[in-house]
Design an enzyme around this catalytic site. Structure first.
Site, PDB file in Angstrom:
ATOM      1  N   TYR A 179       0.852  -1.192   0.000  1.00  0.00           N
ATOM      2  CA  TYR A 179       0.000   0.000   0.000  1.00  0.00           C
ATOM      3  C   TYR A 179       0.885   1.238   0.000  1.00  0.00           C
ATOM      4  O   TYR A 179       1.515   1.564   1.006  1.00  0.00           O
ATOM      5  CB  TYR A 179      -0.919   0.023   1.223  1.00  0.00           C
ATOM      6  CG  TYR A 179      -1.928  -1.101   1.282  1.00  0.00           C
ATOM      7  CD1 TYR A 179      -2.308  -1.798   0.148  1.00  0.00           C
ATOM      8  CD2 TYR A 179      -2.502  -1.465   2.493  1.00  0.00           C
ATOM      9  CE1 TYR A 179      -3.230  -2.828   0.216  1.00  0.00           C
ATOM     10  CE2 TYR A 179      -3.434  -2.496   2.570  1.00  0.00           C
ATOM     11  CZ  TYR A 179      -3.788  -3.178   1.429  1.00  0.00           C
ATOM     12  OH  TYR A 179      -4.703  -4.197   1.502  1.00  0.00           O
ATOM     13  N   SER A 229     -22.865   2.857   0.965  1.00  0.00           N
ATOM     14  CA  SER A 229     -23.211   4.017   1.794  1.00  0.00           C
ATOM     15  C   SER A 229     -24.369   4.800   1.203  1.00  0.00           C
ATOM     16  O   SER A 229     -25.026   5.577   1.902  1.00  0.00           O
ATOM     17  CB  SER A 229     -22.004   4.942   1.944  1.00  0.00           C
ATOM     18  OG  SER A 229     -21.722   5.586   0.700  1.00  0.00           O
TER      19      SER A 229
END
Length: 337
Positions: free
Chosen positions: A57, A211
Site C-alpha cells: 500500500y 453508503s
C-alpha cells in the site's frame, strides 16, 4: 468496544480499521496524512484494536503512516500487515512467495511499523511459481522466531487453505464480504468456523457504494473502483436496488445509515467475522464504529439476504482472484485489496 476471539489466544475488537485508502486506491485526490493520523488515533480511543495494512500500500508509506500514528499506543492494539506482492519498476505488481524474499519483507515491515513484532502477518497472494508449503513454512519460521505472532492469508482457494493450515495453523483469512459480495459464505466461512480460524471481512461497505453516497459521476480517472464492473454506470444504476434495501432496514432503526446496516450485516455473520471498513475521514470512522452497537433483527437479515445479486458481481474461481483487484499486470493505482 468489546473484543472477539478469532483463534486461540488471538482476540481483537469486533470491528477493525482498514488503512489502505489512506495511501492508495480511491484516488486521485491528495492524501491528508495529518487527517489519517487523527483517524487512527481516534480509532484507538474508540476501542478499535485491529489495524490492517500492507507493505504494497503506497507502496510502503501506509505502514510508515500507521507506525507513526500509533506511537506509544502500539502496545494497545494489534497490527495486521501483508507480504507477497511486489511493485515492479513499471509500477505494476508481481507475486513473490520465495522464503528469502518473505524474510526480507518482514524485516522491512517491522522497521516501517516501528515495532519488534507483527501481530498478524498475512500472505497477500499465493505465488504460483513457488510451492505453497515452502512459502508457508517460511512464514511459520517467522512465528517460531518471535518476529510474528500469527499468520493469515488473503484470496486463497479452499484447497490452499487446507494445505497451509496443515503446515502451520492459520489465525485468520481475509476476503471481501458484504451485502453485495456474500459469496464467501458458501465455503470459506464454514471452513473457518470448523477450523477455528478468524475471518477478516474487507470492503463491508462495498468500497463506499453501499453508503448510498456514491454516484458514478463522482469517480475520477485513477480511482481503482473504475476497474470494478460493479462501478460501471449501468451497474451502479441497477445496484441502487441493493442500497434501497439497506435504506428500508434503516427505517426500522432510528438514526441508522446504510453504511451502518451494511457493517451490522457483516457482524451478524458470526463472532469469528471481523469487518475492517476503511476510511480516512473522522466523521466516517465514528459512523462506522457506531455500527457495532446496531443489532439487526431476523426480519432485517432475511430482507437483506433476499436482495438481488449485484450487477457486475465478481466471479471467484474457488475464491482465487478478484478480477478488478488481483491482476498482476495492472498498475499500482488499481490497488490490491
Amino acid at each position: 468496544m468489546w473484543e472477539t476471539e478469532l483463534a486461540d489466544g488471538f482476540s481483537v475488537s469486533v470491528l477493525g480499521l482498514g488503512c489502505s485508502s489512506m495511501s492508495h486506491g480511491y484516488g486521485p485526490e491528495q492524501r491528508d496524512n495529518d487527517e489519517s493520523i487523527r483517524v487512527i488515533r481516534r480509532a484507538v480511543e474508540l476501542g478499535v484494536t485491529l489495524f490492517d495494512t500492507a507493505d504494497v500500500y503506497g507502496p510502503y508509506v501506509n505502514e510508515e503512516l500507521l507506525g507513526r500514528a500509533l506511537g506509544r499506543r502500539r502496545h494497545e492494539v494489534k497490527i495486521a500487515t501483508k507480504c507477497g506482492l511486489v511493485v515492479r519498476p513499471d509500477s505494476k505488481f508481481s507475486r513473490n512467495g520465495r522464503p528469502e524474499y518473505l524474510r526480507q519483507a518482514c524485516e522491512g515491515s517491522l522497521r516501517r511499523l516501528r515495532t519488534d513484532v507483527i501481530d498478524l502477518y498475512q500472505l497477500h497472494r499465493v505465488d504460483p511459481e513457488v510451492p505453497l508449503a515452502e512459502t508457508w513454512g517460511a512464514l511459520g519460521e517467522l512465528v517460531t522466531e518471535g518476529k510474528v505472532r500469527g499468520l493469515g492469508i488473503s484470496h486463497a482457494t479452499l484447497e490452499e487453505l487446507k494445505e497451509i493450515h496443515a503446515v502451520f495453523p492459520l489465525t485468520t483469512v481475509q476476503y471481501e464480504l458484504s451485502v453485495w459480495a456474500p459469496q464467501n459464505r458458501r465455503d470459506i466461512l464454514p471452513w473457518c468456523r470448523s477450523n477455528k480460524v478468524g475471518f477478516l471481512a474487507f470492503a463491508p461497505i462495498g468500497r463506499g457504494y453501499l453508503s448510498g453516497r456514491l454516484a458514478h459521476k463522482s469517480l475520477q480517472s485513477g480511482d481503482s473502483r473504475m476497474r470494478d464492473p460493479r462501478f460501471a454506470e449501468e451497474a451502479m444504476r441497477s445496484n441502487e436496488a441493493i442500497v434501497e434495501g439497506l435504506r428500508a432496514v434503516c427505517a426500522r432503526h432510528s438514526g441508522a445509515t446504510p453504511s451502518q446496516v451494511a457493517i451490522a450485516w457483516a457482524l451478524a455473520q458470526g463472532p469469528g467475522v471481523v469487518p475492517i471498513p476503511g476510511t480516512r475521514h473522522l466523521h466516517w470512522l465514528e459512523e462506522n464504529v457506531a455500527a457495532a452497537c446496531l443489532r439487526l433483527s431476523d426480519e432485517d437479515l432475511r430482507d437483506l439476504d433476499s436482495l438481488p445479486n449485484a450487477m457486475g458481481e465478481m466471479h471467484w474461481d474457488g475464491v482465487r482472484a478478484d478480477s478488478a483487484h488481483d491482476d498482476a499486470t495492472r498498475s499500482v493505482s488499481s490497488g490490491p485489496a
